[in-house]
Scaffold this motif. Structure first.
Motif, PDB file in Angstrom:
ATOM      1  N   VAL A  66       0.857  -1.201   0.000  1.00 44.31           N
ATOM      2  CA  VAL A  66       0.000   0.000   0.000  1.00 44.31           C
ATOM      3  C   VAL A  66       0.890   1.249   0.000  1.00 44.31           C
ATOM      4  O   VAL A  66       1.931   1.280   0.667  1.00 44.31           O
ATOM      5  N   ASP A  67       0.473   2.265  -0.730  1.00 49.03           N
ATOM      6  CA  ASP A  67       1.252   3.507  -0.836  1.00 49.03           C
ATOM      7  C   ASP A  67       1.427   4.156   0.546  1.00 49.03           C
ATOM      8  O   ASP A  67       0.436   4.578   1.163  1.00 49.03           O
ATOM      9  N   LEU A  70      -0.132   7.683   1.308  1.00 49.77           N
ATOM     10  CA  LEU A  70      -1.575   7.868   1.439  1.00 49.77           C
ATOM     11  C   LEU A  70      -1.886   8.565   2.772  1.00 49.77           C
ATOM     12  O   LEU A  70      -1.395   8.148   3.816  1.00 49.77           O
ATOM     13  N   GLY A  72      -5.327  10.498   4.455  1.00 50.74           N
ATOM     14  CA  GLY A  72      -6.690  11.026   4.376  1.00 50.74           C
ATOM     15  C   GLY A  72      -7.253  11.281   5.757  1.00 50.74           C
ATOM     16  O   GLY A  72      -7.011  10.517   6.694  1.00 50.74           O
ATOM     17  N   ASP A  87      -6.470  12.215   0.971  1.00 49.10           N
ATOM     18  CA  ASP A  87      -6.969  11.010   0.282  1.00 49.10           C
ATOM     19  C   ASP A  87      -8.112  10.363   1.073  1.00 49.10           C
ATOM     20  O   ASP A  87      -8.054   9.157   1.365  1.00 49.10           O
ATOM     21  N   LYS A  89     -10.962   9.481   0.251  1.00 50.07           N
ATOM     22  CA  LYS A  89     -11.819   8.533  -0.476  1.00 50.07           C
ATOM     23  C   LYS A  89     -11.075   7.256  -0.851  1.00 50.07           C
ATOM     24  O   LYS A  89     -11.642   6.358  -1.467  1.00 50.07           O
ATOM     25  N   THR A  90      -9.800   7.164  -0.520  1.00 49.12           N
ATOM     26  CA  THR A  90      -9.018   5.980  -0.900  1.00 49.12           C
ATOM     27  C   THR A  90      -9.203   4.884   0.149  1.00 49.12           C
ATOM     28  O   THR A  90      -9.037   5.125   1.346  1.00 49.12           O
ATOM     29  N   GLU A  91      -9.520   3.672  -0.324  1.00 45.85           N
ATOM     30  CA  GLU A  91      -9.790   2.576   0.603  1.00 45.85           C
ATOM     31  C   GLU A  91      -8.524   1.855   1.044  1.00 45.85           C
ATOM     32  O   GLU A  91      -7.619   1.632   0.241  1.00 45.85           O
ATOM     33  N   VAL A  92      -8.507   1.488   2.297  1.00 42.47           N
ATOM     34  CA  VAL A  92      -7.522   0.545   2.831  1.00 42.47           C
ATOM     35  C   VAL A  92      -8.324  -0.545   3.558  1.00 42.47           C
ATOM     36  O   VAL A  92      -9.534  -0.403   3.740  1.00 42.47           O
ATOM     37  N   ASN A 237     -12.667   3.795   3.536  1.00 46.16           N
ATOM     38  CA  ASN A 237     -11.876   5.022   3.410  1.00 46.16           C
ATOM     39  C   ASN A 237     -12.043   5.842   4.694  1.00 46.16           C
ATOM     40  O   ASN A 237     -12.819   5.474   5.590  1.00 46.16           O
TER      41      ASN A 237
END
Ligand code: DON
Length: 349
Positions: A66-67, A70, A72, A87, A89-92, A237
């Protein structure tokens, strides 16, 4: 300080002062917090976006990919206002944050005693996947409630085993349905994370087998470990996580959908376990600085609850040695302190 850097309006200036003090580690009493939440969220985002301490979890191979940049942030008030940055809206994968909501499901359906008597509500003082903690809990069995909790792996796998259903699919649908209700939208499993974790979860299998052997798991422990692995792989997210936290902040009612997910009277017990064990063996330090019931996950998320005020979540994968996201801890602390989120701060009369 350059007043113009913030605004000429005195209230906006005070807001700037509050954020600056919070960044420096000062806590303003709740009644003085005049900060607009979006200002606090933006300030924390800017303050911590270049922080590069910590390292992604890698004992689950998919998490190492995973980046790490990131970042959020989302804050949802109990009246449903949403403030975000980065971020969001980015899912983990939700990872251990899921443990709160499975525990909440069991408490809602079977009552607070079910968790307290079978698993316990005490800190273990050990890492989240400690097997020594399982041995410790075996020793005190019979001497009252177990010295364990549903937010460390042995207690969490046991809590998952307590979710009722005719078969594995029925149990899973109930677990995911609960998470959906808290988040206010349908969530899905990140299949690459589920596969990666299923291939590498031998330690959790050992924990599940031990908890069965010692009588804490009374159903099929392999099914419990598999469903636990699946629940940890659900994609979320920062905004989903903040909504889940805000549902607890508002006494169990999702502020966006209006759905009551858990009885208001059951929420304080859930928050108490989060305060006790949400950041594992660093829970005391966290509580000392924020006063907020919270929960971390090795996917990089942390949620925190300011009862009656807001839920907040930050996603940033690099973790400290205890398994807690570093940027998430710093950002939540700064934002909550700027907004007067600490529930222990009282006004003198
Ligand atoms: O069981 C595990 O190891 C992971 N699925 C979850 C661990 C976790 O998130 C610990 N959190 N800080």
């Amino acid at each position: 300080m350059n007043r113009k850097a913030f605004s000429n309006h005195p209230r906006a200036w005070l807001a700037g002062v509050a954020v600056t003090l919070a960044m420096a580690g000062w806590t303003l009493p709740a009644q003085q917090a005049a900060v607009d939440p979006q200002t606090a969220v933006n300030s924390a985002f800017n303050q911590f976006k270049t922080l590069s301490e910590g390292k992604n979890a890698d004992y689950i191979p998919a998490l190492a990919k995973v980046d790490p940049n990131l970042f959020g942030i989302a804050l949802v008030t109990v009246d449903g206002k949403v403030y975000t940055a980065g971020d969001f809206k980015t899912e983990v994968s939700i990872q251990s944050i899921s443990k709160v909501f499975t525990m909440a499901q069991v408490i809602q359906e079977q009552g607070p005693d079910s968790i307290e008597k079978r698993i316990g509500v005490d800190a273990t003082g050990a890492r989240f996947n400690s097997i020594i903690a399982v041995e410790g809990v075996k020793v005190v069995q019979g001497a009252g409630a177990p010295e364990m909790n549903a937010l460390v792996n042995p207690g969490a796998i046991s809590a998952t085993s307590m979710v009722t259903g005719a078969n594995a699919d029925a149990v899973w649908n109930k677990i995911l349905g609960t998470y959906n209700d808290y988040a206010g939208r349908p969530l899905t499993v990140l299949q690459d994370v589920y596969k990666s974790e299923s291939d590498s979860n031998q330690r959790n299998q050992a924990i599940g087998a031990l908890m069965y052997a010692y009588g804490y798991i009374k159903t099929d422990w392999r099914q419990a470990v598999d469903l636990y692995t699946r629940q940890c792989s659900v994609g979320v997210n920062a905004q989903d996580l903040a909504m889940m936290a805000a549902t607890l902040a508002s006494g169990g009612k999702n502020p966006a959908t209006g759905k009551v997910v858990v009885d208001a009277g059951k929420v304080p017990g859930i928050l108490a376990v989060m305060a006790t064990a949400g950041l594992y063996d660093d829970s005391g330090k966290w509580l000392y600085h924020t006063g907020l019931p919270a929960k971390s996950g090795v996917g990089g998320g942390i949620i925190a609850v300011s009862p009656g005020k807001f839920g907040i979540a930050v996603v940033s994968p690099p973790l400290d040695d205890a398994g807690n996201s570093i940027r998430a801890q710093r950002a939540i602390t700064a934002i909550s302190n700027a907004l007067g989120g600490n529930p222990y701060v009282a006004t003198r009369r």
